[in-house]
Structure formats: C-alpha cells, structure tokens
Design a protein around this motif. Structure first.
Motif, short mmCIF file in Angstrom:
data_model
loop_
_atom_site.label_atom_id
_atom_site.label_comp_id
_atom_site.label_asym_id
_atom_site.label_seq_id
_atom_site.Cartn_x
_atom_site.Cartn_y
_atom_site.Cartn_z
N PHE A 124 0.84 -1.21 0.00
CA PHE A 124 0.00 0.00 0.00
C PHE A 124 0.87 1.25 0.00
CE2 PHE A 124 -3.82 2.29 0.50
CZ PHE A 124 -3.54 3.34 1.35
N GLU A 125 1.92 1.23 0.78
CA GLU A 125 2.78 2.40 0.87
C GLU A 125 3.56 2.64 -0.41
OE1 GLU A 125 5.14 1.66 4.30
OE2 GLU A 125 3.54 2.24 5.69
N ASP A 126 3.94 1.60 -1.11
CA ASP A 126 4.69 1.73 -2.35
C ASP A 126 3.79 2.03 -3.54
OD1 ASP A 126 7.09 -0.89 -1.53
OD2 ASP A 126 7.00 1.23 -0.95
N ASP A 127 2.48 2.13 -3.29
CA ASP A 127 1.49 2.40 -4.33
C ASP A 127 1.49 1.31 -5.40
OD1 ASP A 127 0.62 5.03 -6.63
OD2 ASP A 127 -0.65 3.87 -5.29
N LYS A 128 1.71 0.10 -4.96
CA LYS A 128 1.63 -1.05 -5.86
C LYS A 128 0.26 -1.68 -5.71
CE LYS A 128 6.51 -2.16 -5.54
NZ LYS A 128 7.50 -3.14 -5.12
N LYS A 129 -0.27 -2.10 -6.82
CA LYS A 129 -1.58 -2.73 -6.78
C LYS A 129 -1.42 -4.23 -6.64
CE LYS A 129 -3.81 0.78 -9.51
NZ LYS A 129 -4.44 1.11 -10.77
N ILE A 130 -2.24 -4.79 -5.77
CA ILE A 130 -2.25 -6.22 -5.61
C ILE A 130 -3.49 -6.77 -6.30
CG2 ILE A 130 -0.88 -6.19 -3.50
CD1 ILE A 130 -3.44 -6.43 -1.89
N LEU A 131 -3.65 -8.05 -6.31
CA LEU A 131 -4.74 -8.69 -7.03
C LEU A 131 -6.09 -8.14 -6.59
CD1 LEU A 131 -5.76 -10.83 -8.99
CD2 LEU A 131 -5.70 -12.46 -7.11
N ARG A 132 -6.28 -7.93 -5.30
CA ARG A 132 -7.54 -7.42 -4.79
C ARG A 132 -7.88 -6.06 -5.39
NH1 ARG A 132 -6.72 -7.07 0.95
NH2 ARG A 132 -5.66 -5.14 0.45
N ASP A 133 -6.87 -5.22 -5.60
CA ASP A 133 -7.10 -3.90 -6.20
C ASP A 133 -7.54 -4.02 -7.66
OD1 ASP A 133 -6.31 -2.76 -3.81
OD2 ASP A 133 -4.20 -2.65 -4.43
N TYR A 134 -6.90 -4.94 -8.39
CA TYR A 134 -7.31 -5.14 -9.78
C TYR A 134 -8.73 -5.68 -9.89
CZ TYR A 134 -2.53 -4.28 -11.29
OH TYR A 134 -1.33 -3.71 -11.54
N LEU A 135 -9.09 -6.56 -8.98
CA LEU A 135 -10.44 -7.11 -8.97
C LEU A 135 -11.47 -6.02 -8.64
CD1 LEU A 135 -9.85 -10.55 -7.26
CD2 LEU A 135 -10.24 -10.10 -9.68
N ALA A 136 -11.12 -5.13 -7.72
CA ALA A 136 -12.03 -4.04 -7.37
C ALA A 136 -12.22 -3.10 -8.56
CB ALA A 136 -11.49 -3.28 -6.17
N ILE A 137 -11.16 -2.84 -9.30
CA ILE A 137 -11.26 -1.99 -10.49
C ILE A 137 -12.15 -2.65 -11.54
CG2 ILE A 137 -9.94 -1.06 -12.43
CD1 ILE A 137 -7.63 -0.63 -10.41
N ASP A 138 -11.97 -3.96 -11.74
CA ASP A 138 -12.80 -4.67 -12.71
C ASP A 138 -14.27 -4.67 -12.29
OD1 ASP A 138 -10.70 -5.21 -14.37
OD2 ASP A 138 -10.34 -7.22 -13.57
N ARG A 139 -14.53 -4.84 -11.00
CA ARG A 139 -15.91 -4.80 -10.51
C ARG A 139 -16.54 -3.43 -10.76
NH1 ARG A 139 -14.08 -7.44 -5.99
NH2 ARG A 139 -13.98 -5.48 -4.88
N THR A 140 -15.77 -2.39 -10.55
CA THR A 140 -16.27 -1.03 -10.78
C THR A 140 -16.59 -0.82 -12.26
OG1 THR A 140 -14.96 -0.25 -8.93
CG2 THR A 140 -15.74 1.41 -10.49
N LYS A 141 -15.72 -1.28 -13.13
CA LYS A 141 -15.96 -1.14 -14.57
C LYS A 141 -17.20 -1.90 -15.00
CE LYS A 141 -11.17 -0.39 -15.94
NZ LYS A 141 -10.03 -0.94 -16.68
N LEU A 142 -17.36 -3.12 -14.50
CA LEU A 142 -18.52 -3.91 -14.86
C LEU A 142 -19.81 -3.30 -14.32
CD1 LEU A 142 -17.10 -7.51 -14.38
CD2 LEU A 142 -17.63 -6.35 -16.53
N ALA A 143 -19.75 -2.76 -13.11
CA ALA A 143 -20.94 -2.10 -12.54
C ALA A 143 -21.30 -0.86 -13.35
CB ALA A 143 -20.69 -1.74 -11.08
N ASN A 144 -20.29 -0.15 -13.82
CA ASN A 144 -20.53 1.04 -14.64
C ASN A 144 -21.22 0.67 -15.95
OD1 ASN A 144 -20.41 3.74 -15.37
ND2 ASN A 144 -18.35 3.58 -16.17
N ILE A 145 -20.77 -0.40 -16.58
CA ILE A 145 -21.38 -0.86 -17.82
C ILE A 145 -22.81 -1.34 -17.56
CG2 ILE A 145 -21.25 -2.63 -19.62
CD1 ILE A 145 -18.18 -2.42 -19.34
N ARG A 146 -23.00 -2.05 -16.45
CA ARG A 146 -24.34 -2.54 -16.10
C ARG A 146 -25.31 -1.37 -15.90
NH1 ARG A 146 -23.36 -5.31 -11.39
NH2 ARG A 146 -23.88 -3.44 -10.23
N ASN A 147 -24.85 -0.31 -15.25
CA ASN A 147 -25.71 0.86 -15.05
C ASN A 147 -26.03 1.56 -16.37
OD1 ASN A 147 -25.88 0.46 -12.32
ND2 ASN A 147 -24.15 1.78 -11.86
#
Length: 92
Positions: A14-37
């Motif tokens: 988190f401090e190094d501003d590196k994204k872990i798998l959970r962050d990528y999954l959250a981004i994908d969920r947000t994109k899919l929710a945006n498309i669904r809306n």
C-alpha cells in the motif's frame, strides 16, 4: 470500523502504491458495474419509447396523446444522464 493491517506485506504494498490482485479485482468490478448501469439506463429509455409508441398506436387511447410527450422527454433525459455518468466514471 477501522481495519487493521493484517501483515507487513500488505502495508508495504500500500505504501509503495503497488496494486495487488484485490485492487485489480475491485477496479474490474467497478468497470462492470458502470457498464451494467449504462445498459440499465438504455433499457429504461427504450421501455419509455416503446410505451409512448404503444399509446400512439392503441385505438382506445386516442385521447392520451399528451402522455407520449413526457414519456419521450423522460426517455431522452434518462439516456443522457446514463451516458454522462458512464463517461464520467469511465475517465477515472
């Protein structure tokens, strides 16, 4: 509720501003929710247009022509609002 760090590895990531798998999954969920809306707003807009056309074509509702104008206006407003929200979130 404040969440405590579970491990030094997560804190360092988190401090190094590196994204872990959970962050990528959250981004994908947000994109899919945006498309669904967006698709939901398009669907709602089309339902309102279909309702307006149905009112125009049903013979027993000949005096209800005034009801088609608000349906069509609301349809356009919902479609524009859906597109604005989609592109606003899509740019982030």
């Amino acid at each position: 509720m404040i969440r405590k760090w579970e491990g030094e590895k997560e804190k360092q990531a988190f401090e190094d501003d590196k994204k872990i798998l959970r962050d990528y999954l959250a981004i994908d969920r947000t994109k899919l929710a945006n498309i669904r809306n967006l698709l939901a707003s398009i669907r709602t807009s089309l339902y309102l247009v279909v309702s307006a056309v149905a009112i125009l074509n049903i013979e027993t509702l000949e005096g209800w022509y005034w009801a088609t104008v608000p349906l069509l206006i609301l349809s356009v407003v919902i479609l524009i609002a859906g597109l604005v929200v989609f592109f606003r979130i899509h740019r982030k």
